[in-house]
Scaffold this active site. Structure first.
Site: not given
Ligand code: ADP
Ligand code: F6P
Length: 324
Positions: A14, A75, A106, A108, A128, A130, A132, A174
């Site tokens: 995000g 993502r 996390d 990412s 982020t 959040d 978090d 989140r």
């Molecule tokens: P954020 O970094 O904000 O927590 P996401 O959880 O959507 O956002 O993760 C971003 C990208 O990181 C995902 O689209 C994916 O490409 C990669 N990713 C997320 N989780 C994993 C995982 N468990 N293993 C490998 N790559 C991951």
């Molecule tokens: O991680 C940032 C965040 O805005 C969260 O607060 C929320 O749960 C999520 O992303 C929403 O994701 P999307 O923009 O994919 O709807």
């Protein structure tokens, strides 16, 4: 230990206000230390597809004040597959990328851990709204989001007072309640419902509202974190039915992710971006930049991913006492 000549920088997951300030800091610090910096578009997807270009001091001019991310984000389900990871690694080789700076959450970092197992050197910067991420006290974008929510609460309170209503606001975060608990304090909420705490509607929400009315309150605010079961709309309905006070639900949504970053987010992003480059310059591998006890530090990637943090109990208590 080989010298880093070319860094790739990307934003992932995000978006968050301040990500541009972090990109700018990585690019300018990289150039300062004599490195080449490639800006990779659309997160890990862009790396897989070779969607990148060389950044200059000018290409990051006029962006520190802008929300979102000029590199865009994504993502990437493909990056979670072995094939996707191998493609990303091959493309990094094509462009001569020796190290990746990943600005994201996390999720990412988990992606970063996967690609570092294939030999890539990765540095993570927490971005982020959040807040978090377990290994850091602060994430880029959090302060701007808090201020955006606060502004909304103040505006909604004006109309809630005029109509003697209760406003129920659902805020992002989140699975975490960092945004919710903080704005419940800064916005003077009667109640806050958090994913970290079980709640009882009668005791934790209806009672403070009714008691507040008996003490002369003219409007009421309830903050609901999005991670809670039973969302703002249902809770507003129950408040109206059970107290007779008209309640309105507002889901703030993606307004919380946009906007010009606050000073705190700009400065924090600049410090973290510089630290990421200095860590690479010093020859370190696979680190997460973190803000701990008021200092920007770097932590081992694997250890950082295992770290947990929890919502301070004092904040939850403070919110309750201040709502009297
Ligand atoms: P954020 O970094 O904000 O927590 P996401 O959880 O959507 O956002 O993760 C971003 C990208 O990181 C995902 O689209 C994916 O490409 C990669 N990713 C997320 N989780 C994993 C995982 N468990 N293993 C490998 N790559 C991951
Ligand atoms: O991680 C940032 C965040 O805005 C969260 O607060 C929320 O749960 C999520 O992303 C929403 O994701 P999307 O923009 O994919 O709807």
């Amino acid at each position: 230990m080989s010298e880093i000549k070319t860094i790739g920088v990307l934003t992932s997951g995000g978006d968050a206000p301040g990500m541009n300030a972090a990109i700018r800091a990585v690019v300018r610090a990289g150039l300062y230390y004599g490195m080449k910096v490639m800006g990779i578009r659309k997160g890990y997807d862009g790396l897989i597809h070779g969607d990148m270009e060389e950044m200059t001091a000018r290409s990051v001019g006029d962006i520190i004040q802008r929300g979102g991310t000029i590199l865009q984000t994504a993502r990437s389900p493909q990056f979670k597959t072995e094939e996707g990871l191998n493609k990303a690694m091959a493309m990094a080789k094509v462009f001569g990328i020796d190290a990746l700076v990943v600005i994201g959450g996390d999720g990412s970092y988990r992606g970063a851990r996967d690609i570092c197992k294939l030999g890539m050197n990765v540095i993570g910067i927490p971005g982020t709204i959040d807040n978090d991420i377990g290994c850091t006290d602060y994430t880029i974008g959090y302060d701007t989001a808090l201020n955006t929510v606060q502004d909304a609460i103040d505006k909604i309170r004006d109309t809630a007072y005029s109509h003697e209503r209760c406003s129920v606001l659902e805020v992002m975060g989140r699975h975490a309640g960092y945004i919710a608990v903080n704005v419940s304090i800064s916005g003077g909420a009667e109640a806050v419902i958090l994913p970290e705490k079980p709640f009882d509607l009668d005791k934790d929400v209806l009672k403070p509202i009714i008691e507040g009315r008996n003490r002369g309150k003219k409007n009421y605010t309830v903050i609901v974190a999005e991670g809670v079961e039973g969302k703002a709309i249902e809770i507003a309905k129950e408040i109206t039915e059970k107290t007779g006070i008209e309640a309105r639900a507002t889901i703030l949504g993606h307004i919380q992710r946009g906007g010009s970053p606050t000073v705190q987010d700009r400065v924090m992003a600049s410090m973290m971006g510089l630290k990421a480059v200095e860590v690479l310059k010093a020859g370190a591998r696979n680190r997460i930049i973190s803000y701990k006890n008021s200092v920007v530090v770097d932590l081992d990637l694997d250890e950082a991913l295992e770290m947990k943090k929890s919502l301070p109990e004092e904040l939850i208590g403070l919110s309750k006492i201040m709502s009297l």
